[in-house]
Motif scaffolding. Structure first.
Motif, PDB file in Angstrom:
ATOM      1  N   LEU A 171      -0.335  -4.859  -0.380  1.00  0.00           N
ATOM      2  CA  LEU A 171       0.108  -5.288   0.942  1.00  0.00           C
ATOM      3  C   LEU A 171       0.599  -4.115   1.787  1.00  0.00           C
ATOM      4  O   LEU A 171       0.982  -3.065   1.270  1.00  0.00           O
ATOM      5  N   ASP A 172       0.605  -4.318   3.089  1.00  0.00           N
ATOM      6  CA  ASP A 172       1.012  -3.305   4.066  1.00  0.00           C
ATOM      7  C   ASP A 172       2.372  -3.696   4.629  1.00  0.00           C
ATOM      8  O   ASP A 172       2.478  -4.526   5.526  1.00  0.00           O
ATOM      9  N   SER A 173       3.440  -3.095   4.112  1.00  0.00           N
ATOM     10  CA  SER A 173       4.794  -3.452   4.553  1.00  0.00           C
ATOM     11  C   SER A 173       5.041  -3.070   6.006  1.00  0.00           C
ATOM     12  O   SER A 173       5.839  -3.717   6.696  1.00  0.00           O
ATOM     13  N   GLU A 174       4.358  -2.031   6.482  1.00  0.00           N
ATOM     14  CA  GLU A 174       4.616  -1.558   7.852  1.00  0.00           C
ATOM     15  C   GLU A 174       4.068  -2.533   8.879  1.00  0.00           C
ATOM     16  O   GLU A 174       4.547  -2.581  10.010  1.00  0.00           O
ATOM     17  N   SER A 175       3.066  -3.285   8.501  1.00  0.00           N
ATOM     18  CA  SER A 175       2.573  -4.357   9.363  1.00  0.00           C
ATOM     19  C   SER A 175       3.437  -5.599   9.221  1.00  0.00           C
ATOM     20  O   SER A 175       3.719  -6.300  10.200  1.00  0.00           O
ATOM     21  N   MET A 176       3.921  -5.854   8.016  1.00  0.00           N
ATOM     22  CA  MET A 176       4.711  -7.056   7.751  1.00  0.00           C
ATOM     23  C   MET A 176       6.052  -7.038   8.480  1.00  0.00           C
ATOM     24  O   MET A 176       6.527  -8.062   8.954  1.00  0.00           O
ATOM     25  N   ILE A 177       6.676  -5.864   8.574  1.00  0.00           N
ATOM     26  CA  ILE A 177       7.978  -5.810   9.249  1.00  0.00           C
ATOM     27  C   ILE A 177       7.838  -6.036  10.755  1.00  0.00           C
ATOM     28  O   ILE A 177       8.835  -6.310  11.431  1.00  0.00           O
TER      29      ILE A 177
END
Length: 332
Positions: free
Chosen positions: A190-196
């Motif tokens: 997963l891409d945390s920088e997109s999720m935040i």
């Protein structure tokens, strides 16, 4: 060849190296049962249903399997090993030492990186250096990476990721998350920088990806941790949205990074591991109130070895001297 999925379904990816076949396949995990067996750390309290699981002998790496047609079940290895590490930014020589340690595990079938591959993603020279250091790993096995905050902007990150065997070809700047199956595992990168930033598409993709495999042992690779005693702290924004999906779909294990230490905690039915010892400067604890009974913490450069056996998944964290700093088992 392996099968991976980004958003539009399963995609075959040709690899020119021997590797474990990653494919939709067999296995039926039983009800949740966790056991902790630690080295140099206190034991977490065990539930009545928990029991010690012995370590199994290491399996030989499986040969590459082509998936052009139906694959006989006996060619799908149920036992294998993979490696996990993260936060390799800032000190390339430490990262190089880490890679040398990873290469010692000749039975490993693939490797996962939990993000912050470089210190400044806008500088292509840093990506070139990263690719040079990881070349021996990438030439030997699939190399699957998650995006970290230091890896931005995504333009350079995606350009580098396209040189990593194991990452699907449809990963792009607007969607840098994907997943794959390995044995009875289902793994989401997963891409945390997109999720935040409230990327609801990714949350819904993760929910559907895991819901489609109710009988698999589910793992998440994500840069920002849900719980952390380090200076960056727990990521409440992601936890608020992702934790319900984890509970709903039965995710058992999560590898994260971001705070440069080793930290393991068990909460909400999930074992979360921060493995951020791949080369970045090490961090001290700044939020001790986050730590609960049974947690394991170690400030050292390290990586994780994951042994998948018929009855359990065993995670062993090792420092660069080969010493075990933590070890635990999750029953299948």
């Amino acid at each position: 060849m392996i099968l991976v999925t980004a958003r539009g379904g399963w995609v075959p990816v040709l690899l020119l190296i021997p590797c474990l076949m990653l494919a939709v396949g067999c296995g039926r995990p039983s009800q949740e049962s966790q056991v902790a067996q630690l080295t140099k750390a206190p034991l977490a309290p065990l539930e009545e249903s928990q029991a010690d699981l012995p370590l199994e002998p290491q399996a030989e790496p499986a040969p590459m399997q082509a998936l052009a047609g139906p694959t006989p079940p006996q060619t799908r290895p149920a036992e294998f090993t993979f490696l996990v590490y993260g936060d390799t930014r800032s000190f390339p020589e430490v990262h190089r030492e880490c890679v040398a340690q990873l290469l010692r595990h000749t039975d490993a079938s693939f490797v996962c990186h939990t993000g912050d591959m470089v210190g400044d993603g806008s500088k292509w020279s840093q990506w070139e250096q990263f690719l040079e250091i990881t070349a021996p790993l990438r030439q030997r096995m699939p190399y699957c990476a998650a995006i970290g905050n230091h890896d931005l902007p995504r333009e350079n990150a995606v350009r580098a990721m396209r040189q990593m065997p194991g990452i699907p070809p449809d990963v792009n700047e607007s969607a840098t998350y994907y997943g794959f199956d390995a044995g009875f595992l289902r793994i989401a990168m997963l891409d945390s920088e997109s999720m935040i930033k409230g990327d609801d598409r990714q949350y819904e993709w993760a929910r559907a990806f895991f819901a489609q495999a109710p009988d698999r042992f589910k793992i998440i690779m994500l840069h920002r941790p849900l719980w952390s005693p380090g200076p960056n702290g727990s990521c409440g924004i992601i936890r608020e949205k992702l934790l319900p999906i984890i509970r709903e779909t039965g995710v058992r294990l999560m590898f994260t990074a971001h705070d440069h230490m080793y930290y393991r905690t068990y909460r909400e039915g999930l074992t979360q591991v921060i493995t951020a010892g791949g080369g970045a400067p090490l961090y001290d604890v700044e939020s001790p109130q986050v730590i609960i009974e049974g947690d394991v913490l170690n400030k050292t450069h390290h990586y994780c070895r994951v042994d998948v056996r018929l009855d359990a998944v065993t995670v062993t964290a090792l420092d660069y001297e080969g010493r075990v700093i933590d070890q635990f088992h999750l029953a299948r």
